[in-house]
Scaffold this motif. Structure first.
Motif, PDB file in Angstrom:
ATOM      1  N   ALA A 156      23.979  37.262  46.434  1.00 40.44           N
ATOM      2  CA  ALA A 156      24.052  35.887  46.954  1.00 40.44           C
ATOM      3  C   ALA A 156      24.138  34.883  45.810  1.00 40.44           C
ATOM      4  CB  ALA A 156      22.836  35.596  47.837  1.00 40.44           C
ATOM      5  N   THR A 157      23.452  35.178  44.709  1.00 39.28           N
ATOM      6  CA  THR A 157      23.474  34.265  43.560  1.00 39.28           C
ATOM      7  C   THR A 157      24.845  34.229  42.903  1.00 39.28           C
ATOM      8  OG1 THR A 157      21.125  34.726  43.146  1.00 39.28           O
ATOM      9  CG2 THR A 157      22.384  33.737  41.356  1.00 39.28           C
ATOM     10  N   ILE A 158      25.502  35.373  42.808  1.00 40.67           N
ATOM     11  CA  ILE A 158      26.847  35.412  42.210  1.00 40.67           C
ATOM     12  C   ILE A 158      27.809  34.543  43.004  1.00 40.67           C
ATOM     13  CG2 ILE A 158      28.821  36.901  41.689  1.00 40.67           C
ATOM     14  CD1 ILE A 158      26.737  39.183  41.241  1.00 40.67           C
ATOM     15  N   ILE A 159      27.741  34.635  44.336  1.00 39.29           N
ATOM     16  CA  ILE A 159      28.621  33.811  45.172  1.00 39.29           C
ATOM     17  C   ILE A 159      28.284  32.336  45.000  1.00 39.29           C
ATOM     18  CG2 ILE A 159      29.385  33.353  47.528  1.00 39.29           C
ATOM     19  CD1 ILE A 159      28.684  36.258  48.191  1.00 39.29           C
ATOM     20  N   ALA A 160      26.985  32.012  44.963  1.00 45.11           N
ATOM     21  CA  ALA A 160      26.580  30.616  44.756  1.00 45.11           C
ATOM     22  C   ALA A 160      27.064  30.106  43.403  1.00 45.11           C
ATOM     23  CB  ALA A 160      25.060  30.491  44.864  1.00 45.11           C
ATOM     24  N   LEU A 161      27.024  30.981  42.398  1.00 41.64           N
ATOM     25  CA  LEU A 161      27.486  30.593  41.059  1.00 41.64           C
ATOM     26  C   LEU A 161      28.981  30.290  41.069  1.00 41.64           C
ATOM     27  CD1 LEU A 161      26.723  30.234  38.091  1.00 41.64           C
ATOM     28  CD2 LEU A 161      27.110  32.679  37.755  1.00 41.64           C
ATOM     29  N   VAL A 162      29.751  31.086  41.788  1.00 40.49           N
ATOM     30  CA  VAL A 162      31.187  30.820  41.906  1.00 40.49           C
ATOM     31  C   VAL A 162      31.414  29.452  42.541  1.00 40.49           C
ATOM     32  CG1 VAL A 162      33.306  31.501  43.098  1.00 40.49           C
ATOM     33  CG2 VAL A 162      31.912  33.233  41.961  1.00 40.49           C
ATOM     34  N   CYS A 163      30.688  29.167  43.612  1.00 38.82           N
ATOM     35  CA  CYS A 163      30.832  27.864  44.288  1.00 38.82           C
ATOM     36  C   CYS A 163      30.434  26.714  43.364  1.00 38.82           C
ATOM     37  CB  CYS A 163      29.984  27.829  45.550  1.00 38.82           C
ATOM     38  SG  CYS A 163      30.527  28.962  46.848  1.00 38.82           S
ATOM     39  N   TYR A 206      36.780  37.895  36.989  1.00 36.98           N
ATOM     40  CA  TYR A 206      38.160  37.504  37.294  1.00 36.98           C
ATOM     41  C   TYR A 206      38.224  36.003  37.549  1.00 36.98           C
ATOM     42  CZ  TYR A 206      40.037  42.270  37.760  1.00 36.98           C
ATOM     43  OH  TYR A 206      40.476  43.549  37.522  1.00 36.98           O
ATOM     44  N   PHE A 207      37.280  35.519  38.348  1.00 37.75           N
ATOM     45  CA  PHE A 207      37.236  34.085  38.659  1.00 37.75           C
ATOM     46  C   PHE A 207      37.024  33.270  37.388  1.00 37.75           C
ATOM     47  CE2 PHE A 207      34.212  30.558  39.176  1.00 37.75           C
ATOM     48  CZ  PHE A 207      34.997  29.677  39.895  1.00 37.75           C
ATOM     49  N   TYR A 208      36.093  33.687  36.556  1.00 39.96           N
ATOM     50  CA  TYR A 208      35.783  32.941  35.334  1.00 39.96           C
ATOM     51  C   TYR A 208      36.996  32.836  34.415  1.00 39.96           C
ATOM     52  CZ  TYR A 208      34.045  31.947  30.670  1.00 39.96           C
ATOM     53  OH  TYR A 208      33.884  31.401  29.412  1.00 39.96           O
ATOM     54  N   ASP A 277      41.813  44.176  29.181  1.00 37.65           N
ATOM     55  CA  ASP A 277      42.233  44.884  30.393  1.00 37.65           C
ATOM     56  C   ASP A 277      42.043  44.014  31.628  1.00 37.65           C
ATOM     57  OD1 ASP A 277      42.822  47.110  28.884  1.00 37.65           O
ATOM     58  OD2 ASP A 277      40.846  48.019  29.165  1.00 37.65           O
ATOM     59  N   LEU A 278      40.948  43.242  31.665  1.00 40.15           N
ATOM     60  CA  LEU A 278      40.707  42.341  32.799  1.00 40.15           C
ATOM     61  C   LEU A 278      41.809  41.294  32.900  1.00 40.15           C
ATOM     62  CD1 LEU A 278      36.842  41.660  32.639  1.00 40.15           C
ATOM     63  CD2 LEU A 278      38.081  42.866  34.439  1.00 40.15           C
ATOM     64  N   VAL A 279      42.164  40.710  31.773  1.00 36.32           N
ATOM     65  CA  VAL A 279      43.194  39.666  31.772  1.00 36.32           C
ATOM     66  C   VAL A 279      44.542  40.251  32.174  1.00 36.32           C
ATOM     67  CG1 VAL A 279      44.461  38.032  30.332  1.00 36.32           C
ATOM     68  CG2 VAL A 279      41.983  38.256  30.079  1.00 36.32           C
ATOM     69  N   ALA A 280      44.861  41.440  31.651  1.00 38.19           N
ATOM     70  CA  ALA A 280      46.131  42.081  32.010  1.00 38.19           C
ATOM     71  C   ALA A 280      46.180  42.367  33.506  1.00 38.19           C
ATOM     72  CB  ALA A 280      46.302  43.374  31.212  1.00 38.19           C
ATOM     73  N   ASP A 281      45.080  42.850  34.040  1.00 36.11           N
ATOM     74  CA  ASP A 281      45.013  43.126  35.473  1.00 36.11           C
ATOM     75  C   ASP A 281      45.120  41.847  36.281  1.00 36.11           C
ATOM     76  OD1 ASP A 281      44.637  44.860  37.725  1.00 36.11           O
ATOM     77  OD2 ASP A 281      42.586  44.131  37.865  1.00 36.11           O
ATOM     78  N   LEU A 282      44.505  40.795  35.772  1.00 31.45           N
ATOM     79  CA  LEU A 282      44.549  39.500  36.454  1.00 31.45           C
ATOM     80  C   LEU A 282      45.978  38.965  36.507  1.00 31.45           C
ATOM     81  CD1 LEU A 282      42.696  37.323  37.719  1.00 31.45           C
ATOM     82  CD2 LEU A 282      42.530  36.279  35.463  1.00 31.45           C
ATOM     83  N   ARG A 283      46.715  39.131  35.416  1.00 33.96           N
ATOM     84  CA  ARG A 283      48.097  38.658  35.384  1.00 33.96           C
ATOM     85  C   ARG A 283      48.997  39.492  36.302  1.00 33.96           C
ATOM     86  NH1 ARG A 283      48.775  35.073  31.221  1.00 33.96           N
ATOM     87  NH2 ARG A 283      47.233  35.144  29.520  1.00 33.96           N
ATOM     88  N   GLU A 284      48.684  40.771  36.395  1.00 36.19           N
ATOM     89  CA  GLU A 284      49.527  41.656  37.190  1.00 36.19           C
ATOM     90  C   GLU A 284      49.260  41.542  38.685  1.00 36.19           C
ATOM     91  OE1 GLU A 284      50.369  46.470  37.721  1.00 36.19           O
ATOM     92  OE2 GLU A 284      49.200  45.726  36.010  1.00 36.19           O
ATOM     93  N   THR A 286      47.378  39.096  40.260  1.00 35.19           N
ATOM     94  CA  THR A 286      47.249  37.698  40.723  1.00 35.19           C
ATOM     95  C   THR A 286      46.397  37.602  41.996  1.00 35.19           C
ATOM     96  OG1 THR A 286      49.328  37.871  41.973  1.00 35.19           O
ATOM     97  CG2 THR A 286      49.449  36.998  39.729  1.00 35.19           C
ATOM     98  N   PRO A 287      45.097  37.952  41.900  1.00 33.74           N
ATOM     99  CA  PRO A 287      44.244  37.958  43.080  1.00 33.74           C
ATOM    100  C   PRO A 287      43.950  36.577  43.643  1.00 33.74           C
ATOM    101  CG  PRO A 287      42.939  38.315  41.094  1.00 33.74           C
ATOM    102  CD  PRO A 287      44.375  38.354  40.685  1.00 33.74           C
ATOM    103  N   PHE A 288      44.239  35.523  42.879  1.00 34.05           N
ATOM    104  CA  PHE A 288      43.956  34.172  43.356  1.00 34.05           C
ATOM    105  C   PHE A 288      45.244  33.411  43.662  1.00 34.05           C
ATOM    106  CE2 PHE A 288      40.424  35.458  40.648  1.00 34.05           C
ATOM    107  CZ  PHE A 288      39.368  35.323  41.538  1.00 34.05           C
TER     108      PHE A 288
END
Length: 293
Positions: A156-163, A206-208, A277-284, A286-288
């Motif tokens: 719950a805290t992780i989701i609140a942190l994203v918000c 990924y969000f960060y 690897d995270l950034v490469a996956d994010l570019r490929e 595009t989850p957002f």
């Protein structure tokens, strides 16, 4: 609405778990009234009874355009601009008291409910996210991520942190200054962390890593402003304009408040070896919605 908020705030300010639980339910009921379609008109007495009835099918959610035209939402939004009726402030203060109590199942449930409501309020009233530019409140979230808390609280805290960080670079800088990245990566690496929490931590990373945009778009902009603000500029957009004028001016005058993916990649790389690897996956993948170029 002020009377209901006053009752809820009185309960939230209590040290009694039963009263705090009642206050959280009152806030939840108010937010549900705003977010759910009303269907047939109800009497005041019916509205006072809980919107969430376990024995009945809940009404459908309002679409964004409907929410923008809702007088109740406009009234709620206007009230949130002032200190007296700001729900997020009361919730984080309540969270502060709950953190000072001994650990037990009932207290854990109250913490989770409080975090859930903080998420909802920040989504309904984005200017309230500015609370987490303060180190005190950001530290509360980081404390709740610690392994001493149960996985449900951590999730719950992780989701609140994203918000709290969403479209608010100033909060992200506070998070970074408090070694939030060290906290996140340490929990991710820990063998004690559950798989569910680790998955949410990956989603957070990924969000960060997404490139940032200045805080809450100006209501004067017809391109980037949300549709519900464009449809009612004198009402809802005016509320955004009034509440966030100072923040936008600071953001406009301090262009370095935002960071690119590459800049955040360097920061995160101090604590995590697999950032590339995270950034490469994010570019490929595009989850957002393909926002990362």
């Amino acid at each position: 609405m002020e009377a209901l908020l006053n009752l809820a705030f009185d309960n939230l300010s209590s040290y009694d778990q039963g009263k705090i639980r009642k206050g959280l339910r009152q806030v939840e009921g108010l937010l549900a009234q705003i977010c759910l379609s009303s269907g047939n008109p109800k009497s005041t007495a019916e509205k006072r009874r809980s919107v969430i009835d376990p024995g009945k099918e809940p009404p459908p959610l309002k679409v964004l355009a409907e929410l923008g035209d809702d007088p109740a939402f406009r009234e709620f939004f206007k009230l949130q601009d002032g200190f007296q009726w700001n729900v997020a402030m009361r919730l984080v203060t309540c969270l502060d008291r709950l953190l000072g109590k001994s650990y037990d199942d009932q207290n854990d449930l109250l913490i989770i409910q409080t975090l859930d409501l903080i998420q909802g309020v920040m989504l309904l009233h984005p200017p309230s996210r500015s609370l987490f530019s303060r180190e005190l409140y950001m530290n509360h979230l980081l404390d709740l991520l610690e392994p001493v808390n149960c996985p449900a609280i951590q999730s719950a805290t992780i989701i609140a942190l994203v918000c709290a960080l969403m479209d608010t670079p100033q909060n992200t800088r506070t998070f970074e200054n408090l070694e939030g990245l060290l906290t996140i990566t340490s929990i991710f690496k820990s063998r004690e962390t559950t798989r569910e929490v680790k998955l949410k931590l990956v989603e957070f990373l990924y969000f960060y890593l997404m490139p940032e945009t200045p805080s809450i778009p100006s209501a004067n902009s017809t391109v980037s402003v949300p549709a519900m603000l464009q449809r009612s500029p004198s009402k809802l957009a005016g509320a955004f304009n009034k509440a966030d004028t100072g923040a936008r001016k600071r953001s406009d005058s301090e262009g370095d408040i935002t960071k690119t993916t590459e800049e955040k990649q360097v920061l995160l790389g101090r604590f995590l070896s697999s950032v590339d690897d995270l950034v490469a996956d994010l570019r490929e993948s595009t989850p957002f919605g393909g926002a990362l170029c």
